[in-house]
Design an enzyme around this catalytic site. Structure first.
Site, PDB file in Angstrom:
ATOM      1  N   LYS A 294     -10.980  -4.144 -13.046  1.00  0.00           N
ATOM      2  CA  LYS A 294     -11.626  -3.334 -14.053  1.00  0.00           C
ATOM      3  C   LYS A 294     -12.281  -2.128 -13.378  1.00  0.00           C
ATOM      4  CE  LYS A 294     -14.681  -5.995 -12.328  1.00  0.00           C
ATOM      5  NZ  LYS A 294     -14.566  -5.949 -10.889  1.00  0.00           N
TER       6      LYS A 294
ATOM      7  N   ARG B 160     -17.197  10.305  -7.769  1.00  0.00           N
ATOM      8  CA  ARG B 160     -17.484  11.606  -8.357  1.00  0.00           C
ATOM      9  C   ARG B 160     -16.222  12.444  -8.575  1.00  0.00           C
ATOM     10  NH1 ARG B 160     -22.834  14.348  -5.853  1.00  0.00           N
ATOM     11  NH2 ARG B 160     -22.036  15.980  -7.246  1.00  0.00           N
TER      12      ARG B 160
ATOM     13  N   SER C  72       0.861  -1.168   0.000  1.00  0.00           N
ATOM     14  CA  SER C  72       0.000   0.000   0.000  1.00  0.00           C
ATOM     15  C   SER C  72       0.903   1.224   0.000  1.00  0.00           C
ATOM     16  CB  SER C  72      -0.898   0.005   1.241  1.00  0.00           C
ATOM     17  OG  SER C  72      -1.600   1.223   1.367  1.00  0.00           O
ATOM     18  N   ARG C  73       0.344   2.380  -0.297  1.00  0.00           N
ATOM     19  CA  ARG C  73       1.123   3.606  -0.161  1.00  0.00           C
ATOM     20  C   ARG C  73       1.346   3.955   1.304  1.00  0.00           C
ATOM     21  NH1 ARG C  73      -1.998   6.397  -5.123  1.00  0.00           N
ATOM     22  NH2 ARG C  73      -0.344   6.282  -6.684  1.00  0.00           N
TER      23      ARG C  73
ATOM     24  N   ASP D 119     -16.995   2.533 -13.576  1.00  0.00           N
ATOM     25  CA  ASP D 119     -17.138   1.698 -12.390  1.00  0.00           C
ATOM     26  C   ASP D 119     -18.224   0.653 -12.552  1.00  0.00           C
ATOM     27  OD1 ASP D 119     -17.747   1.308  -9.195  1.00  0.00           O
ATOM     28  OD2 ASP D 119     -15.753   2.081  -9.589  1.00  0.00           O
TER      29      ASP D 119
ATOM     30  N   HIS E  32      -4.413   2.246 -12.206  1.00  0.00           N
ATOM     31  CA  HIS E  32      -4.077   0.932 -12.771  1.00  0.00           C
ATOM     32  C   HIS E  32      -2.875   0.986 -13.711  1.00  0.00           C
ATOM     33  CE1 HIS E  32      -8.326  -0.976 -12.061  1.00  0.00           C
ATOM     34  NE2 HIS E  32      -7.655  -0.749 -10.955  1.00  0.00           N
TER      35      HIS E  32
END
Length: 333
Positions: free
Chosen positions: A98, A168, A37-38, A179, A80
């Site tokens: 996806k 959003r 993870s970051r 999405d 991605h």
């Protein structure tokens, strides 16, 4: 990779990463060996939750881990290209969530990287790996309903999603289409391939992403698909495909069905249900098994979720966005 186990790395620690990892740990031939993870804290918490040996606070460390056979990329789709590209360039095989990327250009770059480095790459389109969807496609391909004339599919959530939500946020590839709409579009592509014509209309948010989108796709042979996605209303999430000789209806949750019904003139309806051997309905195990099957076979892409099919879907999503005027930062006008 050993004869007994495929070693997975998980890149990102959100909800879909947790769902996929929970399914992986139930598979006897899968081993989750690392997570990144970051945030080091987030990676360590995820590792503790699932009993993962190594937790990295940056993506590059996971990409460089030579004990990882394949990385599952579960970031928001705006990341991605960067995340999957980093892993492919480091020699890791990749399963990428996806929508595969923000656009077809980025998708093509990932495919080129996979081929340059001779690595496996697959979009995590779990719908394509679902046994019932595979059965539905086989029936259509075998002519059970004759030549396909129309396809319908919809996917909508009730919301409301506040302006700060990722759905959003243009910087995160927000909007209903990438999405949710990726499922109806992929369903139509599965049955008919890439369309010749695309028309679409959308309601946009103040931030410039689509709150709901309707699209009509057409094919040279005369087939037509009507597709809808929404962030402002919970739709029935149904799908149907109609041919010259019959129709197949998939009830709610078409992207992850537990049954569908085949209708043919002069015959009683035939119901096809998820077999007990296939496990529970809400499982990501089918796509994990397909990745591991392909890796063991030495394949660089899956025939179930082929890369050209993923690229074609991304081209259609680009065309829809072009019709409705959704642009993401850095894409230009």
């Amino acid at each position: 990779m050993t004869a007994d186990s495929v070693r997975w790395g998980i890149l990102a620690t959100g909800g879909i990463a947790a769902s996929f990892t929970a399914d992986l740990v139930d598979l006897p031939d899968a081993e989750v060996v690392a997570v990144a993870s970051r945030s080091t804290e987030s990676a360590k918490a995820f590792a503790e939750r699932f009993g993962i040996a190594r937790a990295y606070g940056d993506w590059g460390a996971l990409a460089a881990d030579e004990d990882v056979d394949v990385v599952y990329v579960a970031t928001p789709h705006a990341a991605h290209r960067a995340a999957a590209g980093l892993c492919l360039a480091a020699g890791r095989n990749v399963l990428c969530e996806k929508a595969f990327t923000l656009n077809a250009r980025e998708a093509g770059e990932l495919v080129a990287l996979a081929r340059e480095h001779d690595r496996f790459l697959m979009e995590a389109m779990w719908m394509y790996c679902n046994p019932l969807i595979r059965r539905l496609k086989a029936l259509v391909d075998d002519g059970a309903i004759g030549e396909v004339r129309t396809v319908h599919a919809d996917f909508g959530l009730a919301g409301p999603f506040p302006p700060a939500h990722r759905l959003r946020d243009p910087a995160q590839g927000g909007g209903a289409l990438l999405d949710l709409g990726v499922y109806p579009v992929s369903f139509a592509h599965l049955l008919l391939g890439e369309p010749a014509g695309v028309t679409a209309s959308a309601v946009l948010s103040d931030e410039g992403v689509d709150l709901q989108t309707g699209a009509v796709l057409t094919w040279d042979g005369g087939a037509l698909a009507t597709l809808h996605c929404s962030l402002v209303g919970a739709t029935a999430t149904t799908a149907s495909v109609t041919g010259a000789l019959g129709r197949i209806d998939v009830p709610g949750g078409f992207f992850n069905p537990e049954r569908f019904v085949l209708h043919r003139a002069g015959r009683d309806p035939e119901e096809f249900a998820l077999a007990p051997a296939d496990g529970p309905r809400n499982t990501l195990k089918h796509e994990a098994r397909e990745v591991m099957r392909a890796l063991r076979a030495g394949e660089r892409e899956s025939p179930v979720v082929p890369l050209e099919g993923t690229l074609a879907v991304m081209r259609t999503l680009d065309r829809i966005r072009g019709r409705v005027g959704v642009r993401y930062p850095g894409e230009g006008e």
